[in-house]
Design a protein around this motif. Structure first.
Motif, PDB file in Angstrom:
ATOM      1  N   LEU A 234      44.652  11.419 -51.314  1.00 17.06           N
ATOM      2  CA  LEU A 234      43.907  10.531 -52.026  1.00 17.06           C
ATOM      3  C   LEU A 234      43.953   9.203 -51.974  1.00 17.06           C
ATOM      4  O   LEU A 234      42.923   8.412 -51.903  1.00 17.06           O
ATOM      5  CB  LEU A 234      43.714  10.988 -53.435  1.00 17.06           C
ATOM      6  CG  LEU A 234      43.249  12.484 -53.883  1.00 17.06           C
ATOM      7  CD1 LEU A 234      43.462  13.044 -55.470  1.00 17.06           C
ATOM      8  CD2 LEU A 234      41.933  12.634 -53.597  1.00 17.06           C
ATOM      9  N   VAL A 235      45.140   8.616 -51.922  1.00 19.93           N
ATOM     10  CA  VAL A 235      45.277   7.447 -51.812  1.00 19.93           C
ATOM     11  C   VAL A 235      44.976   6.746 -50.336  1.00 19.93           C
ATOM     12  O   VAL A 235      44.431   5.781 -50.291  1.00 19.93           O
ATOM     13  CB  VAL A 235      46.797   6.914 -52.308  1.00 19.93           C
ATOM     14  CG1 VAL A 235      47.231   5.335 -52.020  1.00 19.93           C
ATOM     15  CG2 VAL A 235      46.946   7.057 -53.761  1.00 19.93           C
ATOM     16  N   ALA A 236      45.300   7.735 -49.478  1.00 24.61           N
ATOM     17  CA  ALA A 236      45.107   7.421 -47.966  1.00 24.61           C
ATOM     18  C   ALA A 236      43.519   7.203 -47.944  1.00 24.61           C
ATOM     19  O   ALA A 236      42.845   6.374 -47.100  1.00 24.61           O
ATOM     20  CB  ALA A 236      45.796   8.211 -47.165  1.00 24.61           C
ATOM     21  N   LEU A 237      42.775   8.325 -48.412  1.00 28.14           N
ATOM     22  CA  LEU A 237      41.442   7.993 -48.403  1.00 28.14           C
ATOM     23  C   LEU A 237      40.819   6.801 -48.945  1.00 28.14           C
ATOM     24  O   LEU A 237      39.936   6.166 -48.275  1.00 28.14           O
ATOM     25  CB  LEU A 237      41.015   9.338 -49.114  1.00 28.14           C
ATOM     26  CG  LEU A 237      40.964  10.653 -48.596  1.00 28.14           C
ATOM     27  CD1 LEU A 237      40.238  11.896 -49.130  1.00 28.14           C
ATOM     28  CD2 LEU A 237      40.192  10.653 -46.926  1.00 28.14           C
ATOM     29  N   ILE A 238      41.185   6.479 -50.153  1.00 26.15           N
ATOM     30  CA  ILE A 238      40.861   5.096 -50.661  1.00 26.15           C
ATOM     31  C   ILE A 238      41.201   3.877 -49.738  1.00 26.15           C
ATOM     32  O   ILE A 238      40.362   2.984 -49.207  1.00 26.15           O
ATOM     33  CB  ILE A 238      41.398   4.824 -52.136  1.00 26.15           C
ATOM     34  CG1 ILE A 238      40.661   6.044 -52.954  1.00 26.15           C
ATOM     35  CG2 ILE A 238      41.039   3.583 -52.634  1.00 26.15           C
ATOM     36  CD1 ILE A 238      41.246   6.545 -54.410  1.00 26.15           C
TER      37      ILE A 238
ATOM     38  N   ILE B 151      38.607   1.464 -47.018  1.00 20.35           N
ATOM     39  CA  ILE B 151      38.039   0.241 -48.209  1.00 20.35           C
ATOM     40  C   ILE B 151      37.189  -0.678 -47.160  1.00 20.35           C
ATOM     41  O   ILE B 151      36.197  -1.161 -47.463  1.00 20.35           O
ATOM     42  CB  ILE B 151      39.383  -0.600 -48.612  1.00 20.35           C
ATOM     43  CG1 ILE B 151      39.679   0.261 -49.767  1.00 20.35           C
ATOM     44  CG2 ILE B 151      38.975  -1.930 -49.058  1.00 20.35           C
ATOM     45  CD1 ILE B 151      41.039  -0.289 -50.438  1.00 20.35           C
ATOM     46  N   THR B 152      37.940  -1.026 -45.973  1.00 16.11           N
ATOM     47  CA  THR B 152      37.048  -1.814 -44.938  1.00 16.11           C
ATOM     48  C   THR B 152      36.182  -1.151 -43.890  1.00 16.11           C
ATOM     49  O   THR B 152      36.575   0.174 -43.899  1.00 16.11           O
ATOM     50  CB  THR B 152      38.005  -2.785 -44.306  1.00 16.11           C
ATOM     51  OG1 THR B 152      38.995  -1.833 -43.386  1.00 16.11           O
ATOM     52  CG2 THR B 152      38.853  -3.528 -45.229  1.00 16.11           C
TER      53      THR B 152
ATOM     54  N   ASN C 160      36.540  -1.371 -40.610  1.00 15.16           N
ATOM     55  CA  ASN C 160      37.386  -1.191 -39.428  1.00 15.16           C
ATOM     56  C   ASN C 160      38.261  -0.071 -39.632  1.00 15.16           C
ATOM     57  O   ASN C 160      38.614   0.269 -38.487  1.00 15.16           O
ATOM     58  CB  ASN C 160      38.416  -2.687 -39.359  1.00 15.16           C
ATOM     59  CG  ASN C 160      37.347  -3.622 -39.393  1.00 15.16           C
ATOM     60  OD1 ASN C 160      36.278  -3.593 -38.970  1.00 15.16           O
ATOM     61  ND2 ASN C 160      37.796  -5.078 -39.698  1.00 15.16           N
ATOM     62  N   ARG C 161      38.500   0.519 -40.619  1.00 15.08           N
ATOM     63  CA  ARG C 161      39.511   1.656 -40.707  1.00 15.08           C
ATOM     64  C   ARG C 161      38.567   2.630 -41.353  1.00 15.08           C
ATOM     65  O   ARG C 161      38.033   2.791 -42.328  1.00 15.08           O
ATOM     66  CB  ARG C 161      40.564   1.406 -41.665  1.00 15.08           C
ATOM     67  CG  ARG C 161      41.661   0.349 -41.270  1.00 15.08           C
ATOM     68  CD  ARG C 161      42.695   0.027 -42.138  1.00 15.08           C
ATOM     69  NE  ARG C 161      43.355   1.318 -42.230  1.00 15.08           N
ATOM     70  CZ  ARG C 161      44.550   1.225 -41.957  1.00 15.08           C
ATOM     71  NH1 ARG C 161      45.085   0.359 -40.872  1.00 15.08           N
ATOM     72  NH2 ARG C 161      45.474   2.221 -42.245  1.00 15.08           N
ATOM     73  N   HIS C 162      38.855   4.027 -40.491  1.00 16.28           N
ATOM     74  CA  HIS C 162      38.306   5.215 -41.156  1.00 16.28           C
ATOM     75  C   HIS C 162      39.200   6.203 -40.994  1.00 16.28           C
ATOM     76  O   HIS C 162      39.817   6.736 -40.147  1.00 16.28           O
ATOM     77  CB  HIS C 162      37.017   5.753 -40.133  1.00 16.28           C
ATOM     78  CG  HIS C 162      36.094   4.503 -39.908  1.00 16.28           C
ATOM     79  ND1 HIS C 162      35.159   4.024 -41.160  1.00 16.28           N
ATOM     80  CD2 HIS C 162      35.803   3.548 -38.886  1.00 16.28           C
ATOM     81  CE1 HIS C 162      34.388   3.217 -40.759  1.00 16.28           C
ATOM     82  NE2 HIS C 162      34.971   2.770 -39.313  1.00 16.28           N
ATOM     83  N   TYR C 163      39.500   6.969 -42.254  1.00 18.18           N
ATOM     84  CA  TYR C 163      40.260   8.121 -42.171  1.00 18.18           C
ATOM     85  C   TYR C 163      39.753   9.046 -43.176  1.00 18.18           C
ATOM     86  O   TYR C 163      38.978   8.789 -44.170  1.00 18.18           O
ATOM     87  CB  TYR C 163      41.441   7.664 -42.944  1.00 18.18           C
ATOM     88  CG  TYR C 163      42.597   8.724 -43.224  1.00 18.18           C
ATOM     89  CD1 TYR C 163      43.378   9.120 -42.021  1.00 18.18           C
ATOM     90  CD2 TYR C 163      42.891   9.436 -44.374  1.00 18.18           C
ATOM     91  CE1 TYR C 163      44.412  10.244 -42.283  1.00 18.18           C
ATOM     92  CE2 TYR C 163      43.744  10.483 -44.579  1.00 18.18           C
ATOM     93  CZ  TYR C 163      44.545  10.731 -43.449  1.00 18.18           C
ATOM     94  OH  TYR C 163      45.333  11.651 -43.510  1.00 18.18           O
ATOM     95  N   PRO C 164      39.749  10.292 -42.827  1.00 21.49           N
ATOM     96  CA  PRO C 164      40.082  10.886 -41.447  1.00 21.49           C
ATOM     97  C   PRO C 164      39.546  10.516 -40.324  1.00 21.49           C
ATOM     98  O   PRO C 164      38.274  10.261 -40.311  1.00 21.49           O
ATOM     99  CB  PRO C 164      40.427  12.397 -41.810  1.00 21.49           C
ATOM    100  CG  PRO C 164      39.094  12.691 -42.655  1.00 21.49           C
ATOM    101  CD  PRO C 164      39.037  11.365 -43.536  1.00 21.49           C
TER     102      PRO C 164
END
Length: 150
Positions: A108-112, A116-117, A119-123
């Protein structure tokens, strides 16, 4: 908290492009490894030179079989057999808490954090693992629907 979450944090916050850092691998790798570790702890005598390598080896085999390889999962299995009576007394509850609950919090923390930006997309949607799996399924169904290609 268990020690293997530190290595998982490096993967899910710092190496988000890695197939080993994807949610399926994060959750599945830890849970499968915890089950393997607890099973070894309950079936084999409490001899560390026997249980430690057995738990790690079984966790690797299980992660490979379920396609949920996550290297810190090996440490999760090792912790299940080597951390003493407190975790041993938990038995399979160790899988639910701290392992599953901790992995869920990490995810959950990694998804947030990772979304946020822009430039980064997870998963990662176009990961190498997903690409190879899609290609494998495409080839398999193409052979099944066209018997002349076999």
């Amino acid at each position: 908290m268990i020690g293997s979450f530190g290595a998982s944090s490096v993967l899910v916050y710092g190496a988000i492009q890695s197939p080993l850092a994807q949610p399926r691998n994060l959750i599945g790798g830890h849970v499968v490894s915890a089950i393997a570790g607890v099973t070894v702890a309950q079936l084999l005598p409490d001899i560390i030179w026997l249980t430690a390598p057995s738990a790690v080896a079984l966790s690797i085999v299980c992660m490979q079989y379920t396609r949920t390889l996550h290297p810190p999962g090996g440490a999760t299995a090792l912790i299940a057999v080597s951390s003493g009576t407190k975790i041993a007394s938990l038995g399979y509850w160790y899988v639910l808490s701290p392992v599953l609950s901790g992995c869920t919090i990490l995810l959950l923390v990694a998804l947030i954090f990772n979304n946020i930006t822009k430039n980064r997309h997870y998963p990662v949607k176009k990961s190498r693992l997903r690409r190879s799996r899609r290609q494998h399924l495409k080839n398999r169904f193409a052979k099944a629907s066209n018997p002349s290609r076999i």
